[in-house]
Design a protein around this motif. Structure first.
Motif, PDB file in Angstrom:
ATOM      1  N   ILE A  72       0.930  -1.304   0.109  1.00  0.00           N
ATOM      2  CA  ILE A  72      -0.037   0.050  -0.072  1.00  0.00           C
ATOM      3  C   ILE A  72       0.803   1.410   0.042  1.00  0.00           C
ATOM      4  CG2 ILE A  72      -0.055   0.246   2.583  1.00  0.00           C
ATOM      5  CD1 ILE A  72      -3.081   0.940   0.032  1.00  0.00           C
ATOM      6  N   ASP A  73       2.073   1.257   0.591  1.00  0.00           N
ATOM      7  CA  ASP A  73       2.771   2.344   0.584  1.00  0.00           C
ATOM      8  C   ASP A  73       3.296   2.765  -0.728  1.00  0.00           C
ATOM      9  OD1 ASP A  73       2.450   3.175   3.334  1.00  0.00           O
ATOM     10  OD2 ASP A  73       4.351   3.042   3.923  1.00  0.00           O
ATOM     11  N   ALA A  74       3.450   1.886  -1.551  1.00  0.00           N
ATOM     12  CA  ALA A  74       3.869   2.202  -2.954  1.00  0.00           C
ATOM     13  C   ALA A  74       2.942   2.885  -3.527  1.00  0.00           C
ATOM     14  CB  ALA A  74       4.367   0.794  -3.742  1.00  0.00           C
ATOM     15  N   LEU A  75       1.642   2.535  -3.368  1.00  0.00           N
ATOM     16  CA  LEU A  75       0.616   3.352  -3.943  1.00  0.00           C
ATOM     17  C   LEU A  75       0.557   4.814  -3.449  1.00  0.00           C
ATOM     18  CD1 LEU A  75      -1.641   2.282  -6.036  1.00  0.00           C
ATOM     19  CD2 LEU A  75      -3.103   2.157  -4.059  1.00  0.00           C
ATOM     20  N   MET A  76       0.735   4.839  -2.069  1.00  0.00           N
ATOM     21  CA  MET A  76       0.737   5.939  -1.456  1.00  0.00           C
ATOM     22  C   MET A  76       1.662   7.103  -2.038  1.00  0.00           C
ATOM     23  SD  MET A  76      -1.717   5.999   0.801  1.00  0.00           S
ATOM     24  CE  MET A  76      -1.205   7.523   1.816  1.00  0.00           C
ATOM     25  N   VAL A  77       2.745   6.729  -2.750  1.00  0.00           N
ATOM     26  CA  VAL A  77       3.729   7.617  -3.115  1.00  0.00           C
ATOM     27  C   VAL A  77       3.868   7.706  -4.474  1.00  0.00           C
ATOM     28  CG1 VAL A  77       5.534   7.060  -1.252  1.00  0.00           C
ATOM     29  CG2 VAL A  77       5.357   5.658  -3.533  1.00  0.00           C
ATOM     30  N   GLY A  78       2.682   7.206  -5.331  1.00  0.00           N
ATOM     31  CA  GLY A  78       2.329   7.305  -6.474  1.00  0.00           C
ATOM     32  C   GLY A  78       2.872   6.387  -7.540  1.00  0.00           C
ATOM     33  N   ARG A  79       3.065   5.192  -7.040  1.00  0.00           N
ATOM     34  CA  ARG A  79       3.152   4.372  -8.140  1.00  0.00           C
ATOM     35  C   ARG A  79       2.158   3.529  -8.850  1.00  0.00           C
ATOM     36  NH1 ARG A  79       8.289   3.364  -8.886  1.00  0.00           N
ATOM     37  NH2 ARG A  79       7.856   1.454  -9.991  1.00  0.00           N
ATOM     38  N   TYR A  80       1.524   4.045  -9.784  1.00  0.00           N
ATOM     39  CA  TYR A  80       0.346   3.688 -10.443  1.00  0.00           C
ATOM     40  C   TYR A  80       0.208   2.766 -11.656  1.00  0.00           C
ATOM     41  CZ  TYR A  80      -1.176   7.772  -7.299  1.00  0.00           C
ATOM     42  OH  TYR A  80      -1.222   8.618  -6.107  1.00  0.00           O
ATOM     43  N   GLY A 137      -6.705  -8.009 -20.022  1.00  0.00           N
ATOM     44  CA  GLY A 137      -5.417  -7.192 -20.459  1.00  0.00           C
ATOM     45  C   GLY A 137      -5.020  -5.992 -19.854  1.00  0.00           C
ATOM     46  N   ARG A 138      -5.981  -5.498 -19.068  1.00  0.00           N
ATOM     47  CA  ARG A 138      -5.859  -4.302 -18.165  1.00  0.00           C
ATOM     48  C   ARG A 138      -4.790  -4.785 -16.987  1.00  0.00           C
ATOM     49  NH1 ARG A 138      -9.363   0.298 -17.808  1.00  0.00           N
ATOM     50  NH2 ARG A 138      -7.553   0.920 -16.334  1.00  0.00           N
ATOM     51  N   SER A 139      -4.538  -3.986 -16.392  1.00  0.00           N
ATOM     52  CA  SER A 139      -3.587  -4.260 -15.116  1.00  0.00           C
ATOM     53  C   SER A 139      -3.731  -3.542 -13.807  1.00  0.00           C
ATOM     54  CB  SER A 139      -2.130  -4.074 -15.546  1.00  0.00           C
ATOM     55  OG  SER A 139      -1.740  -2.761 -16.014  1.00  0.00           O
ATOM     56  N   THR A 140      -3.120  -3.799 -12.769  1.00  0.00           N
ATOM     57  CA  THR A 140      -3.350  -3.545 -11.415  1.00  0.00           C
ATOM     58  C   THR A 140      -2.001  -3.198 -10.909  1.00  0.00           C
ATOM     59  OG1 THR A 140      -4.170  -3.621  -9.203  1.00  0.00           O
ATOM     60  CG2 THR A 140      -3.580  -5.909 -10.379  1.00  0.00           C
ATOM     61  N   PRO A 141      -1.790  -1.882 -10.153  1.00  0.00           N
ATOM     62  CA  PRO A 141      -0.630  -1.708  -9.395  1.00  0.00           C
ATOM     63  C   PRO A 141      -0.688  -2.231  -7.993  1.00  0.00           C
ATOM     64  CG  PRO A 141      -1.901   0.389  -9.374  1.00  0.00           C
ATOM     65  CD  PRO A 141      -2.703  -0.694 -10.376  1.00  0.00           C
ATOM     66  N   PHE A 142      -1.795  -2.471  -7.568  1.00  0.00           N
ATOM     67  CA  PHE A 142      -2.214  -2.645  -6.091  1.00  0.00           C
ATOM     68  C   PHE A 142      -3.402  -3.518  -6.103  1.00  0.00           C
ATOM     69  CE2 PHE A 142      -4.110  -2.166  -1.859  1.00  0.00           C
ATOM     70  CZ  PHE A 142      -2.929  -2.742  -1.163  1.00  0.00           C
ATOM     71  N   LEU A 185       3.444 -10.047  -4.088  1.00  0.00           N
ATOM     72  CA  LEU A 185       4.223 -10.020  -5.336  1.00  0.00           C
ATOM     73  C   LEU A 185       4.573  -8.766  -5.453  1.00  0.00           C
ATOM     74  CD1 LEU A 185       1.616 -12.334  -7.188  1.00  0.00           C
ATOM     75  CD2 LEU A 185       3.319 -12.917  -5.704  1.00  0.00           C
ATOM     76  N   LEU A 186       5.974  -8.617  -5.548  1.00  0.00           N
ATOM     77  CA  LEU A 186       6.640  -7.159  -5.653  1.00  0.00           C
ATOM     78  C   LEU A 186       6.813  -7.270  -7.080  1.00  0.00           C
ATOM     79  CD1 LEU A 186       8.958  -6.941  -2.775  1.00  0.00           C
ATOM     80  CD2 LEU A 186       6.673  -6.020  -2.943  1.00  0.00           C
ATOM     81  N   GLU A 187       7.283  -5.691  -7.953  1.00  0.00           N
ATOM     82  CA  GLU A 187       7.662  -5.536  -8.934  1.00  0.00           C
ATOM     83  C   GLU A 187       9.239  -6.033  -8.939  1.00  0.00           C
ATOM     84  OE1 GLU A 187       6.942  -1.412 -10.467  1.00  0.00           O
ATOM     85  OE2 GLU A 187       5.871  -1.134  -8.452  1.00  0.00           O
ATOM     86  N   PRO A 188       9.639  -6.189 -10.440  1.00  0.00           N
ATOM     87  CA  PRO A 188      10.892  -6.205 -10.743  1.00  0.00           C
ATOM     88  C   PRO A 188      11.900  -5.324  -9.893  1.00  0.00           C
ATOM     89  CG  PRO A 188       9.864  -6.775 -12.608  1.00  0.00           C
ATOM     90  CD  PRO A 188       8.652  -6.077 -11.487  1.00  0.00           C
ATOM     91  N   ALA A 189      13.230  -5.775  -9.661  1.00  0.00           N
ATOM     92  CA  ALA A 189      14.174  -4.602  -9.293  1.00  0.00           C
ATOM     93  C   ALA A 189      14.030  -3.439 -10.255  1.00  0.00           C
ATOM     94  CB  ALA A 189      15.558  -5.169  -8.768  1.00  0.00           C
ATOM     95  N   GLY A 190      14.532  -2.384  -9.681  1.00  0.00           N
ATOM     96  CA  GLY A 190      14.641  -1.083 -10.764  1.00  0.00           C
ATOM     97  C   GLY A 190      14.083   0.162 -10.175  1.00  0.00           C
ATOM     98  N   ALA A 191      13.157   0.673 -10.707  1.00  0.00           N
ATOM     99  CA  ALA A 191      12.583   1.871 -10.224  1.00  0.00           C
ATOM    100  C   ALA A 191      11.795   1.668  -8.841  1.00  0.00           C
ATOM    101  CB  ALA A 191      11.172   2.451 -11.372  1.00  0.00           C
ATOM    102  N   PHE A 192      11.203   0.283  -8.877  1.00  0.00           N
ATOM    103  CA  PHE A 192      10.652   0.140  -7.559  1.00  0.00           C
ATOM    104  C   PHE A 192      11.468   0.386  -6.285  1.00  0.00           C
ATOM    105  CE2 PHE A 192       9.259  -2.859  -3.994  1.00  0.00           C
ATOM    106  CZ  PHE A 192       7.895  -2.414  -3.916  1.00  0.00           C
ATOM    107  N   ASP A 193      12.854   0.048  -6.262  1.00  0.00           N
ATOM    108  CA  ASP A 193      13.845   0.256  -5.469  1.00  0.00           C
ATOM    109  C   ASP A 193      14.088   1.683  -5.065  1.00  0.00           C
ATOM    110  OD1 ASP A 193      14.060  -2.508  -4.668  1.00  0.00           O
ATOM    111  OD2 ASP A 193      15.230  -2.788  -6.363  1.00  0.00           O
TER     112      ASP A 193
END
Length: 272
Positions: free
Chosen positions: A42-50, A99-104, A240-248
């Motif tokens: 949820i905190d990833a969504l809070m900071v704007g990872r949409y 085919g739509r996707s979800t960030p959270f 389930l987390l995103e791949p390493a990269g911008a998420f980190d």
């Protein structure tokens, strides 16, 4: 908990990278019952990872019941009876293509551990208090389904966002809020334990979908006339987390509990 997420991350990366470009039609969930599968935190969504990280067709393989949002924070996501629905920012309910996707999101293959009459309640807080009396599993995730009739429901949704994304508490200031009277339908709920702060929404998180699939949203308040409650205690929890990269690069260390409370409970009129 600090050692759990690094252990699962390699598996998650493999899973997300294996999703085909064109998602297949939704299939029956492959996940066993009583397992809650969560996409991101949820905190990833809070900071704007949409941006979406898992197609809806794949999400439905992990469960037939749950809630979340869609890519670009495009409204509210409801998963009910194996189908995915979107409540847009204008309140319109639509089926969600695979085919739509979800960030959270968080879903489970719903298998009831118990069933009872739904208590009458004039406020959402009253309903939650009565449910807490009946559901003592305070350190587990509990999926809650209420099929019933409601004298009123106050709900909200948020409009689709475009980059550069603003934090969620800023976006929520422009949410749409509406109240519907005399509704029949389903409350799709998840109660997360207090220790899940920063990972999911501690306490109850509710979305509503009417029986005719024309009305829904994130529930801010409700008045319950009658109905049936079924609950599913989830003994397994997979993140389930995103791949390493911008998420980190995202700042997920700050305590955002106050901002989250405002986002989850505010009607947009200054009343929290």
């Amino acid at each position: 908990m600090g050692r759990l997420l690094p252990k699962i991350r390699p598996c998650v990366v493999a899973l997300l990278l294996s999703v085909p470009a064109c998602s297949p039609a939704p299939r029956p969930p492959a996940a066993p019952p009583h397992r809650l599968t969560q996409v991101s935190v949820i905190d990833a969504l809070m900071v704007g990872r949409y941006d979406g990280v898992m197609p809806i067709g794949e999400l439905l393989r992990h469960g037939d019941f749950g809630l979340g949002t869609l890519d670009h924070l495009d409204g509210e996501l409801i998963v009910l009876d194996g189908k995915a629905y979107q409540v847009r920012g204008d309140g319109v309910v639509e089926d969600v293509p695979a085919g739509r996707s979800t960030p959270f999101a968080a879903v489970t293959t719903f298998a009831a551990d118990g069933e009872r009459d739904c208590p009458k309640a004039d406020r959402l807080e009253e309903l939650e208090a009565r449910l807490n009396e009946a559901l003592p599993q305070k350190n587990h995730f509990v999926a809650v389904r209420i099929d019933g009739r409601f004298d009123s429901l106050t709900m909200r949704s948020v409009p689709r966002q475009e980059p550069p994304y603003r934090p969620l508490d800023e976006v929520a200031k422009g949410q749409s809020v509406w109240t519907k009277a005399d509704q029949e339908g389903t409350l799709v709920g998840l109660r997360s334990p207090a220790w899940a702060g920063g990972l999911n929404v501690p306490g109850y998180h509710w979305h509503f979908l009417s029986r005719d699939r024309r009305t829904g949203g994130h529930v801010l308040d409700c008045k319950v006339r009658d109905g049936r409650v079924r609950h599913d205690v989830c003994g397994e929890w997979s993140v389930l987390l995103e791949p390493a990269g911008a998420f980190d690069e995202a700042d997920l260390v700050k305590d955002r509990s106050k901002e989250l409370h405002r986002v989850e409970s505010s009607r947009g009129d200054g009343k929290d």
